[in-house]
Design a protein around this motif. Sequence first.
Motif, PDB file in Angstrom:
ATOM      1  N   CYS A 245       0.832  -1.211   0.000  1.00  0.00           N
ATOM      2  CA  CYS A 245       0.000   0.000   0.000  1.00  0.00           C
ATOM      3  C   CYS A 245       0.859   1.251   0.000  1.00  0.00           C
ATOM      4  O   CYS A 245       0.576   2.213  -0.734  1.00  0.00           O
ATOM      5  CB  CYS A 245      -0.944  -0.001   1.200  1.00  0.00           C
ATOM      6  SG  CYS A 245      -2.257  -1.227   1.095  1.00  0.00           S
TER       7      CYS A 245
ATOM      8  N   THR B 229      -8.824  -5.247  -4.081  1.00  0.00           N
ATOM      9  CA  THR B 229      -8.632  -3.800  -4.055  1.00  0.00           C
ATOM     10  C   THR B 229     -10.000  -3.134  -4.105  1.00  0.00           C
ATOM     11  O   THR B 229     -10.934  -3.670  -4.701  1.00  0.00           O
ATOM     12  CB  THR B 229      -7.753  -3.314  -5.221  1.00  0.00           C
ATOM     13  OG1 THR B 229      -7.512  -1.921  -5.073  1.00  0.00           O
ATOM     14  CG2 THR B 229      -8.366  -3.590  -6.589  1.00  0.00           C
TER      15      THR B 229
ATOM     16  N   GLU C  92      -2.860  -0.499  -4.187  1.00  0.00           N
ATOM     17  CA  GLU C  92      -3.962  -0.264  -3.259  1.00  0.00           C
ATOM     18  C   GLU C  92      -4.675  -1.561  -2.859  1.00  0.00           C
ATOM     19  O   GLU C  92      -5.814  -1.808  -3.242  1.00  0.00           O
ATOM     20  CB  GLU C  92      -4.945   0.726  -3.874  1.00  0.00           C
ATOM     21  CG  GLU C  92      -4.325   2.071  -4.132  1.00  0.00           C
ATOM     22  CD  GLU C  92      -5.243   3.009  -4.903  1.00  0.00           C
ATOM     23  OE1 GLU C  92      -4.715   3.733  -5.747  1.00  0.00           O
ATOM     24  OE2 GLU C  92      -6.470   3.001  -4.672  1.00  0.00           O
ATOM     25  N   LEU C  93      -4.011  -2.378  -2.069  1.00  0.00           N
ATOM     26  CA  LEU C  93      -4.624  -3.596  -1.562  1.00  0.00           C
ATOM     27  C   LEU C  93      -5.664  -3.240  -0.512  1.00  0.00           C
ATOM     28  O   LEU C  93      -5.472  -2.315   0.271  1.00  0.00           O
ATOM     29  CB  LEU C  93      -3.579  -4.506  -0.914  1.00  0.00           C
ATOM     30  CG  LEU C  93      -2.541  -5.146  -1.818  1.00  0.00           C
ATOM     31  CD1 LEU C  93      -1.560  -5.960  -0.979  1.00  0.00           C
ATOM     32  CD2 LEU C  93      -3.195  -6.033  -2.864  1.00  0.00           C
ATOM     33  N   SER C  94      -6.758  -3.992  -0.488  1.00  0.00           N
ATOM     34  CA  SER C  94      -7.748  -3.803   0.559  1.00  0.00           C
ATOM     35  C   SER C  94      -7.877  -5.050   1.432  1.00  0.00           C
ATOM     36  O   SER C  94      -8.378  -4.973   2.544  1.00  0.00           O
ATOM     37  CB  SER C  94      -9.110  -3.442  -0.039  1.00  0.00           C
ATOM     38  OG  SER C  94      -9.534  -4.408  -0.977  1.00  0.00           O
TER      39      SER C  94
ATOM     40  N   ARG D 297      -9.995  -0.040  -5.296  1.00  0.00           N
ATOM     41  CA  ARG D 297      -9.729   0.940  -6.349  1.00  0.00           C
ATOM     42  C   ARG D 297     -10.740   0.752  -7.494  1.00  0.00           C
ATOM     43  O   ARG D 297     -10.923  -0.364  -7.979  1.00  0.00           O
ATOM     44  CB  ARG D 297      -8.302   0.723  -6.856  1.00  0.00           C
ATOM     45  CG  ARG D 297      -7.791   1.806  -7.733  1.00  0.00           C
ATOM     46  CD  ARG D 297      -6.319   1.563  -7.997  1.00  0.00           C
ATOM     47  NE  ARG D 297      -6.110   1.843  -9.403  1.00  0.00           N
ATOM     48  CZ  ARG D 297      -5.217   1.278 -10.145  1.00  0.00           C
ATOM     49  NH1 ARG D 297      -4.389   0.390  -9.663  1.00  0.00           N
ATOM     50  NH2 ARG D 297      -5.115   1.597 -11.413  1.00  0.00           N
TER      51      ARG D 297
END
Length: 169
Positions: A44, A163, A49-51, A165
């Motif tokens: 990150c 992600t 943008e890993l979630s 994103r």
Amino acid sequence: MIRQTHYQGHSSIPSLALMNWLTGQGLTGLPENELLRGFCERCCAEGLELSRGLVVIDTLHPIYEGRGFRWSDRPSNESDAFEYGSTADGDAAKSWRRSVFFHMLENGHDEMVIDLAEAPSMDFSQIGDLAEKGHKHYLAFVHRFGENGALGLMDCLYSCWTTRRESGF
């Protein structure tokens, strides 16, 4: 949309510093959940943008079939480490057969990308829940061990990443 592809979505290849950190911490014996947390946080920080991250591996244990490790960018009530029993019978078998990983093994895929906007039309366990929580893309890997690395049924490591994103991975 489901794709079997060689992942090339993010233009930034993980940095040498990230790879060195991961290798070094793995060799020092950092607990798996901390290794996953550190890896995800560093991804990150570098703009990936890993979630959510999940890593699962079968074990050689008389009670547990395997262990898993989770990371999320948001607080949750899920444990960051867990064990699971046999997936050969009952509800566990049904859930396993509906998993992306089972589908990948049955069809010989090493990686799969799923656009979670299409989750309602898919019959994979947990995919709809991820979409409802705002995740946009799901990326799964089956990392197979070489012939000499397999120990009985313990022959691969599973991982999946999401992600939030809008444009996905």
